[in-house]
Design a protein around this motif. Structure first.
Motif, mmCIF file in Angstrom:
data_model
loop_
_atom_site.group_PDB
_atom_site.id
_atom_site.type_symbol
_atom_site.label_atom_id
_atom_site.label_comp_id
_atom_site.label_asym_id
_atom_site.label_seq_id
_atom_site.Cartn_x
_atom_site.Cartn_y
_atom_site.Cartn_z
ATOM 1 N N TYR A 68 0.823 -1.206 0.000
ATOM 2 C CA TYR A 68 0.000 0.000 0.000
ATOM 3 C C TYR A 68 0.863 1.265 0.000
ATOM 4 C CZ TYR A 68 -3.151 -3.639 1.619
ATOM 5 O OH TYR A 68 -3.859 -4.809 1.740
ATOM 6 N N ARG A 69 2.097 1.162 -0.470
ATOM 7 C CA ARG A 69 3.031 2.283 -0.387
ATOM 8 C C ARG A 69 3.072 3.134 -1.649
ATOM 9 N NH1 ARG A 69 7.781 -1.421 2.312
ATOM 10 N NH2 ARG A 69 6.858 -1.557 4.413
ATOM 11 N N GLY A 70 2.527 2.657 -2.744
ATOM 12 C CA GLY A 70 2.550 3.416 -3.982
ATOM 13 C C GLY A 70 1.187 3.991 -4.310
ATOM 14 N N GLU A 71 1.063 4.512 -5.535
ATOM 15 C CA GLU A 71 -0.200 5.120 -5.971
ATOM 16 C C GLU A 71 -1.205 4.111 -6.504
ATOM 17 O OE1 GLU A 71 2.768 6.201 -6.988
ATOM 18 O OE2 GLU A 71 2.977 8.196 -6.096
ATOM 19 N N PRO B 278 0.369 8.400 -2.766
ATOM 20 C CA PRO B 278 0.239 7.199 -1.932
ATOM 21 C C PRO B 278 -0.880 7.367 -0.914
ATOM 22 C CG PRO B 278 2.550 7.724 -2.242
ATOM 23 C CD PRO B 278 1.776 8.853 -2.855
#
Length: 226
Positions: A81-84, A106
């Motif tokens: 869940y760390r990116g876009e 993010p």
């Protein structure tokens, strides 16, 4: 082999051309055509749409409160869940991502911005800032995003799930409280746009719980840290 057969074989070889089997030519042509189709498909695919996390407007604005300055630390996020990318799940151990849409930033950052608005409007603090702002703070709020995803495990249209861990500390670093917060909201239909709207609704509910948590662990206005 007699002379007539030898001449006939040589003539056939001359017509085909030296050293190029017909099967190899066919395979080469097919490979070129498939490669060209892939290039055309990639060129015609539209770029992913950028979606906001609509998590604001649930709290009535208030005057500055009595509890000094709150600094919201840069949030952490668990792997996946760390990116876009906008996550969804059809099976328990597998996280997938929508190919046609992405978050504007993010999701942990989007939640931190929404938390800043919610807490600034709650009337608890004189001011609320968010890292990397260089301010002297009386309280610090740390958050870790555990998940923000569309859940299709029970079928479509599914529901959005969001969960985070929050911890409030005072100026001396003393932990005033920590809480695991979660919320869920159904989607109106399948797809990334409906997933984003459901995630916004779930985040709005979660932020209401976050404000209640912070309010509940703050000392009295005339207590330590004021």
């Amino acid at each position: 082999m007699d002379l007539h057969q030898s001449q006939h074989t040589a003539a056939n070889r001359h017509r085909r051309g030296p050293g190029v089997p017909l099967a190899g030519v066919a395979v080469l042509v097919i490979a070129v055509l498939l490669s060209a189709c892939g290039v055309i498909e990639r060129a015609s695919a539209p770029p992913p749409r950028t979606l906001e996390l609509l998590a604001s407007g649930g709290i009535t604005p208030a005057e500055a409160g009595p509890h000094g300055t709150l600094l919201i630390e840069t949030p952490e996020a668990r792997a996946g869940y760390r990116g876009e990318a906008i996550a969804y799940r059809r099976e328990s151990p597998v996280i997938d991502y929508f190919a046609t849409a992405r978050w504007a930033a993010p999701p942990a950052e989007l939640l931190a911005a929404a938390a800043e608005d919610a807490l600034a409007s709650a009337g608890l603090f004189r001011s609320v800032a968010r890292s990397p702002a260089a301010v002297a703070s009386d309280y610090r709020l740390e958050m870790e995003l555990l998940h923000l995803e569309q859940d299709y495990r029970d079928g479509e249209p599914g529901h959005a799930r969001v969960a985070l861990r929050a911890r409030l500390t005072d100026a001396r670093g003393q932990v005033l409280g920590s809480r695991l917060l979660s919320a869920s909201r159904p989607a109106s239909r399948a797809g990334p746009e409906a997933a984003a709207l459901a995630a916004g609704a779930a985040s709005e509910r979660l932020l209401t719980e976050l404000v209640r948590f912070v309010h509940g662990v703050l000392p009295p206005p005339d207590g330590p840290g004021e």
